[in-house]
Motif scaffolding. Structure first.
Motif, short mmCIF file in Angstrom:
data_model
loop_
_atom_site.label_atom_id
_atom_site.label_comp_id
_atom_site.label_asym_id
_atom_site.label_seq_id
_atom_site.Cartn_x
_atom_site.Cartn_y
_atom_site.Cartn_z
N LEU A 1 0.96 -1.17 0.16
CA LEU A 1 0.01 -0.02 0.13
C LEU A 1 0.92 1.19 0.20
N ALA A 2 1.95 1.18 0.67
CA ALA A 2 3.00 2.27 0.85
C ALA A 2 3.69 2.60 -0.52
N ARG A 3 3.73 1.60 -1.39
CA ARG A 3 4.44 1.76 -2.74
C ARG A 3 3.33 2.44 -3.63
N MET A 4 2.14 2.30 -3.33
CA MET A 4 1.11 3.04 -4.57
C MET A 4 0.24 4.20 -3.79
N SER A 5 0.34 4.49 -2.44
CA SER A 5 -0.39 5.60 -2.01
C SER A 5 0.43 6.46 -1.07
N PRO A 6 0.41 8.00 -1.13
CA PRO A 6 1.08 8.67 -0.44
C PRO A 6 0.44 8.78 0.89
N ALA A 7 -0.28 8.05 1.52
CA ALA A 7 -0.79 7.99 2.81
C ALA A 7 -0.93 6.65 3.40
N LEU B 1 7.79 1.34 6.99
CA LEU B 1 7.98 2.29 6.33
C LEU B 1 9.60 2.57 6.50
N ALA B 2 10.38 2.46 7.62
CA ALA B 2 11.67 2.52 7.70
C ALA B 2 12.23 1.57 7.04
N ILE B 3 11.93 0.31 7.00
CA ILE B 3 12.62 -0.85 6.34
C ILE B 3 12.72 -0.64 4.88
N THR B 4 11.20 -0.45 4.33
CA THR B 4 11.12 -0.18 3.05
C THR B 4 11.66 0.99 2.33
N GLU B 5 12.17 1.95 3.36
CA GLU B 5 12.68 3.17 2.91
C GLU B 5 11.55 4.12 2.23
N ARG B 6 10.64 4.43 2.75
CA ARG B 6 9.52 5.21 1.98
C ARG B 6 9.00 6.35 3.23
N LYS B 7 8.84 7.61 2.80
CA LYS B 7 8.23 8.31 3.64
C LYS B 7 6.78 8.63 3.17
N ARG B 8 5.93 8.31 4.10
CA ARG B 8 4.59 8.44 3.79
C ARG B 8 3.69 9.01 4.98
N MET B 9 2.82 9.74 4.77
CA MET B 9 1.91 10.30 5.84
C MET B 9 1.21 9.06 6.50
N LEU B 10 0.89 9.35 7.76
CA LEU B 10 0.09 8.59 8.72
C LEU B 10 -0.90 9.04 9.22
N VAL B 11 -2.08 8.84 8.65
CA VAL B 11 -3.38 9.49 8.77
C VAL B 11 -4.34 8.74 9.81
N SER B 12 -4.59 9.51 10.82
CA SER B 12 -5.65 8.87 11.76
C SER B 12 -7.05 8.85 11.20
N LEU B 13 -7.58 7.48 11.40
CA LEU B 13 -9.01 7.38 10.76
C LEU B 13 -9.99 6.85 11.84
N PRO B 14 -10.88 7.62 12.44
CA PRO B 14 -11.76 7.18 13.49
C PRO B 14 -12.50 5.88 13.04
N PHE B 15 -12.73 5.14 14.07
CA PHE B 15 -13.36 3.74 13.92
C PHE B 15 -14.82 3.89 13.12
N LEU C 1 10.96 -7.88 3.11
CA LEU C 1 10.61 -6.44 2.57
C LEU C 1 11.26 -5.50 1.77
N TRP C 2 12.82 -6.01 1.58
CA TRP C 2 13.49 -5.14 0.88
C TRP C 2 12.91 -4.97 -0.84
N ARG C 3 12.11 -5.99 -1.07
CA ARG C 3 11.67 -5.75 -2.52
C ARG C 3 10.60 -4.62 -2.64
N PHE C 4 10.19 -3.92 -1.54
CA PHE C 4 9.30 -2.93 -1.85
C PHE C 4 10.03 -1.70 -1.76
N ARG C 5 11.26 -1.62 -1.56
CA ARG C 5 11.97 -0.46 -1.71
C ARG C 5 12.01 0.01 -3.25
N LYS C 6 12.49 1.16 -3.48
CA LYS C 6 12.58 1.64 -4.89
C LYS C 6 13.44 0.84 -5.71
N ALA C 7 14.50 0.44 -5.32
CA ALA C 7 15.51 -0.30 -6.15
C ALA C 7 15.64 -1.63 -5.69
#
Length: 324
Positions: A171-177, A232-246, A308-314
């Motif tokens: 999901l982090a690979r395709m979404s900004p948040a 996110l740290a392991i896949t080396e991606r910066k994404r916003m974490l958005v709180s979503l009420p139940f 999870l290395w396979r989700f890094r950009k390279a």
């Protein structure tokens, strides 16, 4: 002295994520394995896990008792791993995780076999989640037919083929948040699939208590937010974490339950996230844990980088941040 090769173990659901690890663990201990699945023609990936002739796949469907009884013929031990995260068609929570578990237990009792059943920490007959209620009903059905059965309740299980860490990394690979349902405050105790498989193998060896329920968790209790940050740290991606009420998450899930891949989210899964999923203090006190079986659990931080290395950009060729 009897060899484990004299013992036939029937594993229901043995071709799935947890199943392949259980098959591998039991093959190393030289048991003969019969894998009972709905589509045995799709279980060929299990063959390299053992020696020639050690693993045999047969057709069985928990909704059809006759097929389950046939799969248990001459077996000394039954392991039930069958579970679903979302219902589909005739494969409902009740038919698979409640009635289906009871069908396996009855077949095991009729064959005079020992029973090992895998449930989930969240199993609760009073839970608002249908998944959790069906898991509790399955445990009750198993103990009713085979009171000496050993039950394992793992927390969320992670590993190379899981639908948990891989899902959020995808999901982090395709979404900004990334969404944090309920603010990401829910506590989990993720457990490595290899450790769960080892616990099951220990039970097959007779080293677990009969009639006992074990709670299996990893070495750390983490919030959903902390798990997301680690992925996110392991896949080396910066994404916003958005709180979503139940309440909003449940509304979105009414539509996302029909979505493909990592976007899929069901209302029942939202309900599950309302409760923490951790090993209880009573289980620790009674030794009904991985540690009680002599197993030192692996952490997410130690295991996730291995796949999870396979989700890094390279991919595997990505250089660590700060490297020249």
């Amino acid at each position: 002295m009897a060899s484990n090769l004299d013992t036939l173990v029937t594993i229901f659901g043995g071709s799935g994520f947890l199943g392949r690890s259980v098959v591998r663990a039991l093959c190393k201990r030289e048991y003969r394995i019969r894998v009972a699945v709905r589509r045995p023609e799709l279980a060929g990936h299990l063959q390299p896990l053992g020696r020639v002739g050690q693993i045999h796949a047969v057709q069985a469907n928990l909704r059809y008792p006759a097929s389950v009884e046939a799969a248990m013929r001459d077996a000394g031990i039954a392991i039930n791993l069958v579970g679903i995260l979302a219902p589909g068609g005739a494969q409902t929570f009740d038919s698979v995780q409640a009635q289906g578990a009871g069908t396996v237990a009855k077949a095991a009792a009729a064959a005079g076999a020992r029973m090992v059943h895998v449930s989930a920490i969240g199993a609760d007959e009073n839970s608002p989640s249908h998944y959790a209620r069906s898991k509790a009903a399955g445990e009750k059905a198993v103990l009713s037919a085979t009171p000496t059965a050993t039950i394992f309740r793992p927390s969320v299980v992670f590993g190379p083929e899981d639908d948990f860490t891989n899902r959020f990394a995808g999901l982090a690979r395709m979404s900004p948040a990334l969404p944090l349902i309920g603010g990401g405050l829910t506590k989990l105790q993720p457990v490595y699939v290899g450790d769960v498989a080892t616990a099951i193998a220990e039970a097959v060896d007779g080293k677990a208590k009969s009639g006992a329920t074990y709670l299996l968790g990893g070495p750390e209790v983490l919030s959903m937010r902390e798990i997301m940050e680690l992925i996110l740290a392991i896949t080396e991606r910066k994404r916003m974490l958005v709180s979503l009420p139940f309440r909003l998450a449940r509304l979105q899930a009414l539509f996302l339950q029909f979505a493909p891949g990592p976007l899929k989210l069901t209302p029942d899964q939202v309900e599950l996230l309302r409760s923490d999923n951790v090993v209880s203090e009573s289980a620790r006190a009674e030794g009904l844990t991985l540690e009680g079986l002599g197993i030192l659990p692996d952490s997410m931080e130690a295991v996730l980088p291995q796949y999870l290395w396979r989700f890094r950009k390279a991919g595997q060729f990505s250089q660590p941040r700060g490297a020249a």
